[in-house]
Design an enzyme around this catalytic site. Structure first.
Site: not given
Length: 497
Positions: A19, A22, A91, A247-248, A306, A314, A412
């Site tokens: 999001a 890439g 998503g 979906h990642d 989630n 961040e 990450g």
């Protein structure tokens, strides 16, 4: 079926769209090989346009084609053929395509505020419990069902528009074929958990029946070759487009060498905390805790929750940079007081104008002393995430009736040793960290299974496990942590719903 030696030589282009940024990798899975060569990294932050926060889909596609061309040149250098390309993404977000295949408008970002009030409006038309019973999906205001409902209320330009989630939209640009892959489709909260097809009862009840919902395909589906003009310009003749687990997180889980009865945390902007199952869990307790049954690759279910994730930190780092402060992770984790805790899933942290002010506000509400030192704030965020992980893991154990033996952290966030160790400490379970590129690996694995390189997901994961080095973190309990756990529990009870 291609000879095994030829399949071992084959390369796969794995496109992973996050999001805002890439990456494109050229991957290989030959004998004793786990080739992950980054070809291109690009950025596309959402921007305000036509009254909404939007993604530039054409820019994203342009970056993908540039990377595909670079991949072709690199493959030619090393003398190995590219067999297919696969795209995964975050998503819920979508584009609408008209009758002649034109994108009606740029996709709206899930952090856009247009869905405020949409959940209550939907529940006035269809009972919340019925939606969960039909879909098994957690209620988040970002879910596509609420986005589409809000979109319909403000007006959709073409009443027969076809809805395509972000990877499916990119695949349409590549091939001209409209289809939606199952793992990402489940995040819409419009897929029936039993039939694994669009739930027409929900669609009709919410007035979405004029929208075209294309065929559902499953991870590993062959979507056909690249358009001839694209294949020629990119130097990729004969290359297929394969739907990975689009979906990642589904790709990340597919690429994780999970052990039996281990949980996973896909750690990044969001933290997805869950376990892999073979069947959905839909009951009142699951609904009460707002867990979700999202689709996984090859018949699996991602039973998860989630958690807000590193987005919180961040945002803080961005504010500190604007203030001219040093906010490198090494500096942030070098000190700081271990005293303050927050509930990271408070809705106030979703998209605030100032994350630092919202953290301070919650600390003040819970009677804690506000400390603006960046290292202390960072420690507050990371400690709180670890305690939230522990809470979610305990709930998973209660809902599934199975003890979790360990936690596999990928993505990450798996590079954050402090958070990994803290997670081990507060859960009391061993943590294995890595791979960072689990999503890319899972994307490539599904493509390779579709090609016949591996006969099953288990075989492909075994190959990955034999070619990976994971970092272990063992629990280090202490009295101080036990005291903090009690403090966190009080805070979570206050803010969780």
């Amino acid at each position: 079926m291609k000879p095994h030696s030829e399949l071992s030589e084959s390369l796969y282009i794995a496109v992973d769209l996050g999001a805002g940024s890439g990456r494109v990798f050229l991957t290989g899975l030959g004998g004793g090989e786990l080739m992950l060569e980054e070809i291109r990294r690009f950025y596309y932050p959402p921007s305000e346009s036509e009254g909404h926060l939007r993604w530039d889909a054409h820019r994203i596609f342009q970056e993908i084609t540039k990377a595909a061309r670079d991949s072709s040149l690199r493959a030619e250098q090393i003398g190995r053929p590219i067999r297919s390309i696969g795209i995964d993404s975050w998503g819920v977000d979508y584009g609408l395509v008209d009758r002649v295949g034109r994108l009606i408008e740029q996709p709206v970002c899930y952090r856009e505020r247009r869905t405020e009030g949409a959940m209550d409006a939907v529940f006035s038309l269809l009972d919340r419990g019925e939606i969960f019973a039909r879909t098994g999906i957690q209620f988040l205001v970002i879910n596509t069902v609420f986005q589409l409902f809000a979109h319909r209320l403000e007006g959709i330009g073409d009443s027969s528009a076809t809805v395509l989630l972000i990877p499916d939209l990119m695949n349409f640009f590549l091939t001209g074929r409209t289809a939606v892959e199952y793992t990402n489709a489940t995040t819409t909260q419009l897929i029936n958990a039993t039939t694994r097809a669009w739930d027409r009862a929900i669609i009709d009840a919410l007035g979405l029946s004029s929208i075209v919902f294309p065929n559902i395909v499953f991870a590993g589906a062959d979507l056909g070759p690249l358009k001839p003009e694209l294949a020629e310009s990119l130097g990729l003749p004969g290359v297929k487009v394969v739907a990975p687990a689009t979906h990642d997180t589904a790709s990340a889980v597919a690429g994780t060498p999970l052990q039996e009865d281990w949980a996973y945390i896909s750690s990044g902007t969001w933290s997805l905390v869950g376990v892999e199952r073979t069947e959905v869990a839909i009951n009142q307790q699951v609904a009460r805790h707002n867990f979700t049954n999202e689709g996984g690759a090859f018949g699996t279910i991602r039973f998860l929750k989630n958690v807000m994730g590193l987005w919180i930190l961040e945002c803080c780092r961005s504010e500190w940079k604007q203030q001219g402060l040093n906010v490198e992770y090494e500096e942030l984790l070098a000190g700081g007081e271990q005293s303050n805790l927050i509930f990271p899933d408070d809705a106030r942290f979703f998209n605030p104008r100032s994350m630092l002010k919202e953290i301070a506000a919650q600390l003040d509400e819970t009677g804690q002393t506000v400390n603006s030192d960046p290292a202390s704030v960072a420690r507050t965020v990371l400690d709180s995430l670890a305690f939230r992980y522990a809470s979610v893991v305990r709930t998973i154990e209660a809902l599934t009736g199975r003890a979790i033996q360990g936690i596999h952290i990928v993505g990450g966030g798996s590079r954050n040793d402090y958070l990994n160790q803290m997670t081990a400490n507060v859960t009391g379970k061993r943590v294995l960290a890595g791979p960072v590129e689990a999503t890319v690996i899972g994307n490539a694995l599904v493509q390779s299974i579709a090609a016949g390189r591996f006969g099953s997901l288990a075989a492909a994961r075994h190959h990955v496990a034999n070619n990976l080095s994971l970092k272990p973190f063992d629990p280090k309990p202490s009295k101080a942590l036990s005291d903090l756990a009690l403090k966190y529990s009080t805070i979570e009870q206050r803010y969780s719903r």
